[in-house]
Design an enzyme around this catalytic site. Structure first.
Site, PDB file in Angstrom:
ATOM      1  N   LYS A  60       3.381   6.605   5.171  1.00  0.00           N
ATOM      2  CA  LYS A  60       2.555   5.408   5.052  1.00  0.00           C
ATOM      3  C   LYS A  60       2.184   4.830   6.420  1.00  0.00           C
ATOM      4  CE  LYS A  60       4.927   4.250   0.725  1.00  0.00           C
ATOM      5  NZ  LYS A  60       5.723   3.230   0.003  1.00  0.00           N
ATOM      6  N   HIS A 119      -4.628 -15.097   9.808  1.00  0.00           N
ATOM      7  CA  HIS A 119      -3.800 -13.891   9.720  1.00  0.00           C
ATOM      8  C   HIS A 119      -4.418 -12.672  10.393  1.00  0.00           C
ATOM      9  CE1 HIS A 119      -1.732 -16.460   6.921  1.00  0.00           C
ATOM     10  NE2 HIS A 119      -2.703 -16.381   6.028  1.00  0.00           N
ATOM     11  N   PRO A 179       0.825  -1.204   0.000  1.00  0.00           N
ATOM     12  CA  PRO A 179       0.000   0.000   0.000  1.00  0.00           C
ATOM     13  C   PRO A 179       0.861   1.257   0.000  1.00  0.00           C
ATOM     14  CG  PRO A 179      -0.833  -1.599   1.583  1.00  0.00           C
ATOM     15  CD  PRO A 179       0.493  -2.114   1.101  1.00  0.00           C
ATOM     16  N   ARG A 237      23.122  14.648  -7.703  1.00  0.00           N
ATOM     17  CA  ARG A 237      22.770  13.240  -7.475  1.00  0.00           C
ATOM     18  C   ARG A 237      22.797  12.462  -8.790  1.00  0.00           C
ATOM     19  NH1 ARG A 237      18.854  12.019  -2.462  1.00  0.00           N
ATOM     20  NH2 ARG A 237      19.202  13.897  -1.218  1.00  0.00           N
ATOM     21  N   ARG A 268       1.545 -11.615   5.400  1.00  0.00           N
ATOM     22  CA  ARG A 268       3.003 -11.721   5.290  1.00  0.00           C
ATOM     23  C   ARG A 268       3.737 -11.267   6.555  1.00  0.00           C
ATOM     24  NH1 ARG A 268       4.548  -9.827  -0.876  1.00  0.00           N
ATOM     25  NH2 ARG A 268       2.737 -10.708  -1.928  1.00  0.00           N
ATOM     26  N   ARG A 276      13.538  -2.386  -8.385  1.00  0.00           N
ATOM     27  CA  ARG A 276      12.092  -2.302  -8.556  1.00  0.00           C
ATOM     28  C   ARG A 276      11.753  -2.364 -10.039  1.00  0.00           C
ATOM     29  NH1 ARG A 276       9.687  -0.449  -3.880  1.00  0.00           N
ATOM     30  NH2 ARG A 276       7.855  -1.480  -4.764  1.00  0.00           N
TER      31      ARG A 276
END
Length: 271
Positions: A58, A92, A2, A152, A111, A261
């Site tokens: 988050k 769970h 999420p 960067r 998980r 990713r």
């Protein structure tokens, strides 16, 4: 996992059911999540009243009048639901926080990468203290990104997903924002112009706001508090669409791994 819109959707679904409620009790069925749930949760929460529910990055913060807050992270697969108190637990279902109105806040996490912590002052917790600005705040601008990116060499997508740069922008919304801004995810962060960063900051704000409006993105692991799907998945331009046609130009979408990713972009639209 999420991302910000999914956590914000969870917050908006939960807050009306939680704020002002007195906590009746806590059941920890399995405390060994990403970090062990502190035993003080069971001792401090019963009898406390929930004064606010808010989000930082988050993380969901459940403030109480017990002198601290419960800090929750959904991890890869976590979900929070408010259910009738007599609802039998499923597999769970690791934590129940029962409320005075007979309902229960239930944390499910197959998980077990989520967490439930207790903190006296959330802003000083090591997980929150070094976070960047909220992307929907006035502090997040293209000028801010341009100044921070100077020198960067990391890919701009990796830079955008750095939680010390800006919070809550994960793989889905970084890919979608870069596509809207017309910036290749492969480009070095320090080589993106100020004007293009301004477009990128605007794109991040627009996409996150719209994704929240649409209830987030329902992927394999996200469930909103009321079980309703997130509809933004139906409008993804690049994420998860490798090999398909770009919805803007019709060209084939490319795929690469950036910062470990999966990344999808349109080489024609994004330079």
């Amino acid at each position: 996992m999420p991302e910000l819109p999914e956590v914000e959707t969870t917050l908006r679904g939960l807050a009306p059911h939680l704020v002002g409620q007195r906590i009746h009790g806590v059941i920890l069925r399995r405390p060994d999540l990403r970090w062990p749930i502190a035993a003080q949760i069971e001792q401090l929460l019963p009898g406390a009243t929930i004064t606010d529910v808010r989000r930082r990055a988050k993380y969901l913060l459940i403030d109480t009048d017990a002198g601290g807050s419960a800090v929750l992270h959904l991890g890869m697969s976590g979900s929070l639901r408010v259910l009738p108190g007599d609802t039998p637990p499923r597999a769970h279902d690791h934590v129940d926080i029962s409320l005075q109105n007979g309902r229960v806040l239930r944390f499910n996490d197959p998980r077990r990468f989520g967490c439930l912590l207790w903190q006296r002052d959330c802003e000083t917790h090591e997980l929150l203290a070094s976070l960047g600005p909220e992307p929907l705040s006035a502090a997040f601008t293209g000028d801010y990104l341009h100044a921070l990116a100077c020198g960067r060499r990391a890919a701009v997508k990796t830079f955008l997903m750095d939680q010390a740069v800006v919070v809550g922008v994960g793989n889905i919304y970084a890919a979608e924002s870069l596509h809207r801004a017309g910036i290749s995810p492969l480009r070095e962060a320090g080589k993106v112009s100020r004007e293009r960063y301004r477009r990128l900051a605007d794109a991040v704000k627009e996409i996150l706001a719209y994704a929240i409006q649409r209830g987030g993105t329902t992927l394999r692991d996200f469930i909103s508090p009321d079980g309703a799907p997130g509809y933004f998945e139906q409008e993804l331009m690049v994420y998860g669409r490798e090999g398909e046609a770009c919805r803007h130009c019709g060209g084939e979408l490319k795929h690469a791994t950036i910062g470990q990713r999966a990344t999808v972009w349109c080489a024609a639209c994004q330079r």
